[in-house]
Design a protein around this motif. Structure first.
Motif, PDB file in Angstrom:
ATOM      1  N   LEU A 129       1.126  -1.293   0.091  1.00  0.00           N
ATOM      2  CA  LEU A 129      -0.021  -0.103   0.073  1.00  0.00           C
ATOM      3  C   LEU A 129       0.663   1.329  -0.054  1.00  0.00           C
ATOM      4  CD1 LEU A 129      -2.623  -1.022   2.216  1.00  0.00           C
ATOM      5  CD2 LEU A 129      -2.979  -0.690  -0.197  1.00  0.00           C
ATOM      6  N   TRP A 130       1.925   1.906   0.384  1.00  0.00           N
ATOM      7  CA  TRP A 130       3.062   2.235   0.436  1.00  0.00           C
ATOM      8  C   TRP A 130       3.362   2.678  -0.229  1.00  0.00           C
ATOM      9  CZ3 TRP A 130       8.133   3.109  -0.528  1.00  0.00           C
ATOM     10  CH2 TRP A 130       8.265   4.344   0.650  1.00  0.00           C
ATOM     11  N   LEU A 131       3.823   1.340  -1.466  1.00  0.00           N
ATOM     12  CA  LEU A 131       3.947   1.980  -2.853  1.00  0.00           C
ATOM     13  C   LEU A 131       2.942   2.176  -4.085  1.00  0.00           C
ATOM     14  CD1 LEU A 131       6.341  -1.588  -2.705  1.00  0.00           C
ATOM     15  CD2 LEU A 131       7.077   0.581  -3.289  1.00  0.00           C
ATOM     16  N   ALA A 132       1.984   1.634  -3.251  1.00  0.00           N
ATOM     17  CA  ALA A 132       0.721   2.555  -4.415  1.00  0.00           C
ATOM     18  C   ALA A 132       0.565   3.525  -3.781  1.00  0.00           C
ATOM     19  CB  ALA A 132      -0.211   0.797  -4.157  1.00  0.00           C
ATOM     20  N   ARG A 133       0.724   3.664  -3.173  1.00  0.00           N
ATOM     21  CA  ARG A 133       0.887   5.645  -2.122  1.00  0.00           C
ATOM     22  C   ARG A 133       1.627   5.776  -2.881  1.00  0.00           C
ATOM     23  NH1 ARG A 133       1.325   9.775   1.452  1.00  0.00           N
ATOM     24  NH2 ARG A 133      -0.536  10.110   1.459  1.00  0.00           N
ATOM     25  N   HIS A 134       2.982   6.016  -3.275  1.00  0.00           N
ATOM     26  CA  HIS A 134       4.091   6.949  -3.406  1.00  0.00           C
ATOM     27  C   HIS A 134       4.047   6.848  -5.032  1.00  0.00           C
ATOM     28  CE1 HIS A 134       8.162   7.776  -4.093  1.00  0.00           C
ATOM     29  NE2 HIS A 134       8.393   7.182  -5.484  1.00  0.00           N
ATOM     30  N   PHE A 135       3.926   5.732  -6.294  1.00  0.00           N
ATOM     31  CA  PHE A 135       3.015   5.982  -7.225  1.00  0.00           C
ATOM     32  C   PHE A 135       1.582   6.239  -7.435  1.00  0.00           C
ATOM     33  CE2 PHE A 135       5.941   2.125  -7.437  1.00  0.00           C
ATOM     34  CZ  PHE A 135       7.450   2.410  -7.992  1.00  0.00           C
ATOM     35  N   ILE A 136       1.267   6.591  -6.802  1.00  0.00           N
ATOM     36  CA  ILE A 136       0.165   7.483  -7.142  1.00  0.00           C
ATOM     37  C   ILE A 136       0.291   8.974  -7.171  1.00  0.00           C
ATOM     38  CG2 ILE A 136      -2.638   8.207  -6.549  1.00  0.00           C
ATOM     39  CD1 ILE A 136      -2.805   5.138  -5.825  1.00  0.00           C
ATOM     40  N   LEU A 137       1.015   9.619  -5.841  1.00  0.00           N
ATOM     41  CA  LEU A 137       1.333  10.200  -5.441  1.00  0.00           C
ATOM     42  C   LEU A 137       2.185  10.922  -6.902  1.00  0.00           C
ATOM     43  CD1 LEU A 137       1.186  10.620  -2.020  1.00  0.00           C
ATOM     44  CD2 LEU A 137       0.000  11.377  -3.340  1.00  0.00           C
ATOM     45  N   ALA A 138       3.493  10.066  -7.412  1.00  0.00           N
ATOM     46  CA  ALA A 138       4.031  10.424  -8.456  1.00  0.00           C
ATOM     47  C   ALA A 138       3.264  10.398  -9.772  1.00  0.00           C
ATOM     48  CB  ALA A 138       5.650   9.349  -8.743  1.00  0.00           C
ATOM     49  N   ASP A 139       2.243   9.756 -10.079  1.00  0.00           N
ATOM     50  CA  ASP A 139       1.757  10.215 -11.383  1.00  0.00           C
ATOM     51  C   ASP A 139       0.461  11.368 -10.760  1.00  0.00           C
ATOM     52  OD1 ASP A 139       1.672   7.812 -12.692  1.00  0.00           O
ATOM     53  OD2 ASP A 139      -0.295   7.083 -11.963  1.00  0.00           O
ATOM     54  N   GLU A 140       0.217  11.850 -10.247  1.00  0.00           N
ATOM     55  CA  GLU A 140      -0.326  12.933  -9.341  1.00  0.00           C
ATOM     56  C   GLU A 140       0.289  14.335  -9.757  1.00  0.00           C
ATOM     57  OE1 GLU A 140      -3.274  15.552  -8.725  1.00  0.00           O
ATOM     58  OE2 GLU A 140      -3.051  13.685  -9.659  1.00  0.00           O
ATOM     59  N   ALA A 141       1.503  14.338  -9.680  1.00  0.00           N
ATOM     60  CA  ALA A 141       2.887  15.233  -9.696  1.00  0.00           C
ATOM     61  C   ALA A 141       2.863  15.013 -11.026  1.00  0.00           C
ATOM     62  CB  ALA A 141       4.114  14.964  -9.135  1.00  0.00           C
ATOM     63  N   MET A 142       3.198  14.349 -12.239  1.00  0.00           N
ATOM     64  CA  MET A 142       3.051  14.452 -13.173  1.00  0.00           C
ATOM     65  C   MET A 142       2.468  15.314 -13.961  1.00  0.00           C
ATOM     66  SD  MET A 142       4.244  11.043 -16.210  1.00  0.00           S
ATOM     67  CE  MET A 142       2.994   9.790 -15.380  1.00  0.00           C
ATOM     68  N   VAL A 143       1.616  14.457 -13.655  1.00  0.00           N
ATOM     69  CA  VAL A 143      -0.553  14.688 -14.244  1.00  0.00           C
ATOM     70  C   VAL A 143       0.025  16.653 -13.873  1.00  0.00           C
ATOM     71  CG1 VAL A 143      -2.647  15.102 -14.429  1.00  0.00           C
ATOM     72  CG2 VAL A 143      -1.378  13.189 -14.483  1.00  0.00           C
ATOM     73  N   ARG A 144       0.147  17.298 -12.681  1.00  0.00           N
ATOM     74  CA  ARG A 144       0.296  18.510 -12.426  1.00  0.00           C
ATOM     75  C   ARG A 144       1.254  18.998 -12.953  1.00  0.00           C
ATOM     76  NH1 ARG A 144      -2.633  20.700  -8.272  1.00  0.00           N
ATOM     77  NH2 ARG A 144      -3.930  19.246  -7.445  1.00  0.00           N
ATOM     78  N   ALA A 145       2.790  18.691 -13.473  1.00  0.00           N
ATOM     79  CA  ALA A 145       3.977  19.207 -14.041  1.00  0.00           C
ATOM     80  C   ALA A 145       2.830  19.265 -15.507  1.00  0.00           C
ATOM     81  CB  ALA A 145       5.127  18.738 -14.060  1.00  0.00           C
ATOM     82  N   ALA A 146       2.177  18.055 -15.986  1.00  0.00           N
ATOM     83  CA  ALA A 146       1.758  18.729 -17.363  1.00  0.00           C
ATOM     84  C   ALA A 146       0.788  20.107 -17.225  1.00  0.00           C
ATOM     85  CB  ALA A 146       1.550  17.712 -18.046  1.00  0.00           C
TER      86      ALA A 146
END
Length: 150
Positions: A129-146
């Motif tokens: 779950l920690w790994l999933a949350r880490h990748f979810i937040l990374a996706d969110e950061a990537m979308v915000r940057a785009a």
């Protein structure tokens, strides 16, 4: 998109929790005469097949995390809520370990308590779950940057 890495981690966490629900998580060997008891998430069973449902809270905590994880898998459109659901599931698993520790201390009165393999499965789910949350937040950061570049 359901094929993301975090979906795999959420699904594996769900499978480990379901596996923990169905396997024994502890053994109770009496210090004197008597038969060994098996601690499951829902009950304590003895050699005669009698079941004592005093430990139902362990089952309830893990049972609540299952639909939360399942909802998080299919809530890929809302990444912020998906990350919050992962964090809530992680807190529930930490709470399960607190309750498990309390019950193990209570049940040790007159018994020798042995931890079984399945008691470690929620820890594996916690890491997933920690790994999933880490990748979810990374996706969110990537979308915000785009979005910022546009």
């Amino acid at each position: 998109m359901i094929q993301r890495k975090q979906t795999i981690f959420l699904f594996l966490a769900l499978l480990t929790i379901i596996t923990c629900l169905s396997l024994p998580i502890g053994g109770l060997t009496p210090l004197g005469m008597g038969t060994e008891k098996m601690l499951m998430n829902l009950w304590i069973s003895d050699a005669n097949g009698n079941k004592d449902f005093n430990v139902w809270a362990l089952f309830a905590i893990l049972l609540v995390t299952c639909p939360i994880n399942l909802f998080a898998i299919f809530d890929y459109h809302n990444r912020k809520r998906q990350a919050r659901l992962c964090a809530f599931s992680m807190l529930m698993i930490i709470g399960w370990y607190v309750v498990y520790g309390m019950f193990s201390q209570i049940l040790m009165d007159g018994f020798d308590f042995h931890i079984k393999f399945a008691a470690g499965l929620p820890l594996v789910a916690l890491i997933l779950l920690w790994l999933a949350r880490h990748f979810i937040l990374a996706d969110e950061a990537m979308v915000r940057a785009a979005d910022r570049i546009r």
